[in-house]
Design a protein around this motif. Structure first.
Motif, short mmCIF file in Angstrom:
data_model
loop_
_atom_site.label_atom_id
_atom_site.label_comp_id
_atom_site.label_asym_id
_atom_site.label_seq_id
_atom_site.Cartn_x
_atom_site.Cartn_y
_atom_site.Cartn_z
N ALA A 137 1.99 9.33 -5.90
CA ALA A 137 2.50 10.67 -5.61
C ALA A 137 3.55 11.10 -6.63
N LEU A 138 4.37 10.17 -7.07
CA LEU A 138 5.44 10.50 -8.00
C LEU A 138 4.98 10.60 -9.45
N PHE A 139 3.98 9.82 -9.82
CA PHE A 139 3.59 9.73 -11.23
C PHE A 139 2.08 9.87 -11.44
N VAL A 154 0.84 -1.20 0.00
CA VAL A 154 0.00 0.00 0.00
C VAL A 154 0.88 1.25 0.00
N GLY A 155 1.94 1.25 0.79
CA GLY A 155 2.85 2.38 0.84
C GLY A 155 3.54 2.63 -0.49
N VAL A 156 3.97 1.56 -1.14
CA VAL A 156 4.63 1.69 -2.45
C VAL A 156 3.65 2.22 -3.48
N LEU A 157 2.42 1.71 -3.49
CA LEU A 157 1.41 2.21 -4.43
C LEU A 157 1.10 3.68 -4.17
N GLY A 158 1.07 4.07 -2.91
CA GLY A 158 0.88 5.49 -2.58
C GLY A 158 2.02 6.34 -3.09
N ILE A 213 -4.50 13.29 -6.85
CA ILE A 213 -3.87 11.96 -6.87
C ILE A 213 -2.51 12.01 -6.17
N ARG A 214 -1.75 13.06 -6.46
CA ARG A 214 -0.44 13.22 -5.82
C ARG A 214 -0.60 13.36 -4.30
N SER A 215 -1.51 14.19 -3.86
CA SER A 215 -1.74 14.39 -2.42
C SER A 215 -2.21 13.11 -1.74
N GLU A 216 -3.12 12.42 -2.39
CA GLU A 216 -3.61 11.15 -1.85
C GLU A 216 -2.45 10.16 -1.73
N GLY A 217 -1.59 10.09 -2.74
CA GLY A 217 -0.45 9.19 -2.71
C GLY A 217 0.49 9.49 -1.55
N VAL A 218 0.78 10.77 -1.34
CA VAL A 218 1.65 11.18 -0.23
C VAL A 218 1.02 10.76 1.10
N LEU A 219 -0.28 11.03 1.23
CA LEU A 219 -0.98 10.69 2.47
C LEU A 219 -0.97 9.18 2.71
N ILE A 220 -1.25 8.40 1.68
CA ILE A 220 -1.28 6.95 1.82
C ILE A 220 0.11 6.41 2.17
#
Length: 131
Positions: free
Chosen positions: A14-16, A6-10, A45-52
């Motif tokens: 965030a990166l892409f 989950v962390g890697v997907l987040g 999507i970027r913000s959600e990824g950072v949060l996740i």
């Protein structure tokens, strides 16, 4: 293991975020040129990824809450894929009436929902069984 995934997907989200949108549209949308993603979608999507990614590192109450929310969302998506498509179209695209979904992706939506429910249930059981 799930927490790491989950962390890697987040982090990838965030990166892409552009690649995430492109992949989603490639799989889900039949007429990719039919609509324009709203301007706030990629930053969201970027913000959600950072949060996740951050929550996955913590592995506390916030992670438990995140996984519970993931399970609820997955159940809704699994049970009501057409409702998800209508909501996503109206929410994500500037001209939702011009979007045509790839009918094969309906099964994909259900599979994603089932996966989310499975991951949430597994995380819940691990938390409560102490494994």
């Amino acid at each position: 293991m799930i927490r790491t995934l989950v962390g890697v997907l987040g982090a990838l989200s965030a990166l892409f975020p552009d690649k995430i949108v492109s992949l989603f549209e490639k799989l889900a949308i039949a007429n990719r040129s039919g609509g324009t993603v709203r301007g706030w979608v990629r930053p969201a999507i970027r913000s959600e990824g950072v949060l996740i990614a951050a929550i996955s590192l913590l592995n506390g109450r916030a992670y438990a809450w995140l996984m519970n929310l993931t399970g609820v969302f997955g159940a809704i998506v699994f049970l009501f894929p057409d409702l998800y498509r209508r909501f996503a179209t109206a929410f994500l695209y500037e001209r939702p009436e011009s979007i045509e979904w790839n009918e094969r992706f309906r099964s994909g939506i259900r599979a994603i929902g089932a996966l989310y429910v499975f991951l949430a249930a597994k995380t819940y059981l691990e938390r409560h069984n102490g494994t």
